[in-house]
Design a protein around this motif. Structure first.
Motif, PDB file in Angstrom:
ATOM      1  N   UNK A 101       8.303  -6.681   3.745  1.00  0.00           N
ATOM      2  CA  UNK A 101       7.546  -5.913   4.605  1.00  0.00           C
ATOM      3  C   UNK A 101       8.645  -6.117   5.131  1.00  0.00           C
ATOM      4  N   UNK A 102       8.353  -4.242   5.731  1.00  0.00           N
ATOM      5  CA  UNK A 102       9.465  -3.989   6.621  1.00  0.00           C
ATOM      6  C   UNK A 102       8.405  -3.849   8.040  1.00  0.00           C
ATOM      7  N   UNK A 103       8.844  -3.954   9.227  1.00  0.00           N
ATOM      8  CA  UNK A 103       8.089  -4.106  10.028  1.00  0.00           C
ATOM      9  C   UNK A 103       8.921  -3.660  11.790  1.00  0.00           C
ATOM     10  N   UNK A 104       8.306  -1.885  12.203  1.00  0.00           N
ATOM     11  CA  UNK A 104       8.908  -1.292  12.615  1.00  0.00           C
ATOM     12  C   UNK A 104       9.861  -2.321  14.049  1.00  0.00           C
ATOM     13  N   UNK A 129      12.312   1.578   2.924  1.00  0.00           N
ATOM     14  CA  UNK A 129      11.872   2.908   1.866  1.00  0.00           C
ATOM     15  C   UNK A 129      11.205   2.543   2.360  1.00  0.00           C
ATOM     16  N   UNK A 130       9.851   3.547   1.098  1.00  0.00           N
ATOM     17  CA  UNK A 130       8.641   4.441   1.491  1.00  0.00           C
ATOM     18  C   UNK A 130       7.724   4.054   0.299  1.00  0.00           C
ATOM     19  N   UNK A 131       6.139   2.819   0.054  1.00  0.00           N
ATOM     20  CA  UNK A 131       6.113   2.531  -1.259  1.00  0.00           C
ATOM     21  C   UNK A 131       5.134   4.625  -1.699  1.00  0.00           C
ATOM     22  N   UNK A 132       5.969   4.738  -2.766  1.00  0.00           N
ATOM     23  CA  UNK A 132       4.629   6.310  -3.384  1.00  0.00           C
ATOM     24  C   UNK A 132       3.872   5.350  -4.427  1.00  0.00           C
ATOM     25  N   UNK A 133       3.848   4.653  -5.017  1.00  0.00           N
ATOM     26  CA  UNK A 133       2.789   4.754  -6.110  1.00  0.00           C
ATOM     27  C   UNK A 133       2.662   2.704  -6.427  1.00  0.00           C
ATOM     28  N   UNK A 176      -0.067  -5.330 -12.307  1.00  0.00           N
ATOM     29  CA  UNK A 176       1.085  -6.172 -13.051  1.00  0.00           C
ATOM     30  C   UNK A 176       2.275  -6.644 -11.360  1.00  0.00           C
ATOM     31  N   UNK A 177       2.041  -5.599 -10.657  1.00  0.00           N
ATOM     32  CA  UNK A 177       3.359  -5.503  -9.577  1.00  0.00           C
ATOM     33  C   UNK A 177       4.350  -5.202  -9.311  1.00  0.00           C
ATOM     34  N   UNK A 178       4.453  -3.732 -10.327  1.00  0.00           N
ATOM     35  CA  UNK A 178       5.913  -2.691 -10.038  1.00  0.00           C
ATOM     36  C   UNK A 178       4.507  -1.910  -9.175  1.00  0.00           C
ATOM     37  N   UNK A 179       6.163  -1.517  -8.899  1.00  0.00           N
ATOM     38  CA  UNK A 179       5.806  -0.550  -7.502  1.00  0.00           C
ATOM     39  C   UNK A 179       6.766   0.849  -7.714  1.00  0.00           C
ATOM     40  N   UNK A 180       6.829   2.209  -6.937  1.00  0.00           N
ATOM     41  CA  UNK A 180       7.145   3.079  -7.034  1.00  0.00           C
ATOM     42  C   UNK A 180       8.218   3.501  -5.658  1.00  0.00           C
ATOM     43  N   UNK A 181       9.084   3.309  -5.311  1.00  0.00           N
ATOM     44  CA  UNK A 181       9.517   3.623  -3.794  1.00  0.00           C
ATOM     45  C   UNK A 181      10.403   4.849  -3.602  1.00  0.00           C
ATOM     46  N   UNK A 182      10.549   4.804  -2.998  1.00  0.00           N
ATOM     47  CA  UNK A 182      11.459   6.433  -2.261  1.00  0.00           C
ATOM     48  C   UNK A 182      12.265   6.176  -1.300  1.00  0.00           C
ATOM     49  N   UNK A 183      13.496   5.766  -1.606  1.00  0.00           N
ATOM     50  CA  UNK A 183      14.436   5.620  -0.140  1.00  0.00           C
ATOM     51  C   UNK A 183      14.732   6.930   0.542  1.00  0.00           C
ATOM     52  N   UNK A 184      14.742   6.825   2.350  1.00  0.00           N
ATOM     53  CA  UNK A 184      13.969   7.532   2.861  1.00  0.00           C
ATOM     54  C   UNK A 184      15.786   8.808   3.176  1.00  0.00           C
ATOM     55  N   UNK A 237       0.679  -1.012   0.401  1.00  0.00           N
ATOM     56  CA  UNK A 237      -0.314  -0.339   0.012  1.00  0.00           C
ATOM     57  C   UNK A 237       0.750   1.350   0.289  1.00  0.00           C
ATOM     58  N   UNK A 238       0.468   2.674  -0.236  1.00  0.00           N
ATOM     59  CA  UNK A 238       0.756   3.999  -0.624  1.00  0.00           C
ATOM     60  C   UNK A 238       1.223   3.478   1.131  1.00  0.00           C
ATOM     61  N   UNK A 239       2.613   4.295   1.288  1.00  0.00           N
ATOM     62  CA  UNK A 239       2.581   5.218   2.696  1.00  0.00           C
ATOM     63  C   UNK A 239       3.665   3.793   3.287  1.00  0.00           C
ATOM     64  N   UNK A 240       3.247   2.420   2.869  1.00  0.00           N
ATOM     65  CA  UNK A 240       4.051   1.854   3.668  1.00  0.00           C
ATOM     66  C   UNK A 240       6.000   1.359   3.675  1.00  0.00           C
ATOM     67  N   UNK A 241       6.293   1.290   4.805  1.00  0.00           N
ATOM     68  CA  UNK A 241       7.776   0.330   5.059  1.00  0.00           C
ATOM     69  C   UNK A 241       7.905  -0.389   4.389  1.00  0.00           C
ATOM     70  N   UNK A 242       9.339  -0.606   3.337  1.00  0.00           N
ATOM     71  CA  UNK A 242       9.484  -2.257   2.571  1.00  0.00           C
ATOM     72  C   UNK A 242      10.795  -2.056   2.330  1.00  0.00           C
TER      73      UNK A 242
END
Length: 129
Positions: A107-110, A76-80, A84-92, A49-54
């Motif tokens: 998935x990243x669990x805090x 990394x945070x999911x932005x879009x 079919x499995x493509x995901x845009x992530x942003x490195x913090x 989901x958007x905003x999820x840490x990975x």
């Protein structure tokens, strides 16, 4: 006349051989379909989901990886999320955007919160003499 009979016998043998080959192709196709359905059933699908840490997997570190060096980039945070499995992530850390396949993400669990955990002290068993 003997040549005609041997020719007919040879034609029958070739037809039987072709029939056996066709049956083997069909059996091979059925086996492949069953194996594929079993494999697909065992694959666990990941939903992001958007905003999820990975965590991002670094595949180029496989050859020259140190023994204790991690292959996963944290934070990394999911932005879009595309179909079919493509995901845009942003490195913090560097705030760069990457478009990656979802198979390279985890998935990243805090941290897990422990609720109602009871500590039980362990005693040494009595020695039998």
């Amino acid at each position: 006349m003997k040549f005609d009979e041997s020719g007919e016998h040879r034609k029958l043998q070739l037809q039987e051989l072709e029939k056996i080959c066709n049956e083997e192709y069909e059996n091979s196709r059925i086996y492949k379909e069953k194996t594929k359905t079993f494999h697909d059933k065992m694959i666990s699908r990941k939903e992001f989901e958007v905003g999820q840490k990975v965590l991002l997997y670094l595949s180029h570190l496989c050859l020259f990886l140190g023994k204790l060096r991690s292959r996963w980039i944290p934070y990394c945070v999911v932005t879009n999320v595309f179909p079919h499995g493509a995901i845009v992530i942003q490195s913090l850390e560097s705030s760069k955007l990457f478009k990656v396949n979802c198979h390279r993400l985890k998935h990243y669990y805090d941290g897990f919160q422990e609720e109602g955990v009871e500590e039980v002290p362990l005693k040494d068993p009595p020695y039998m003499e």
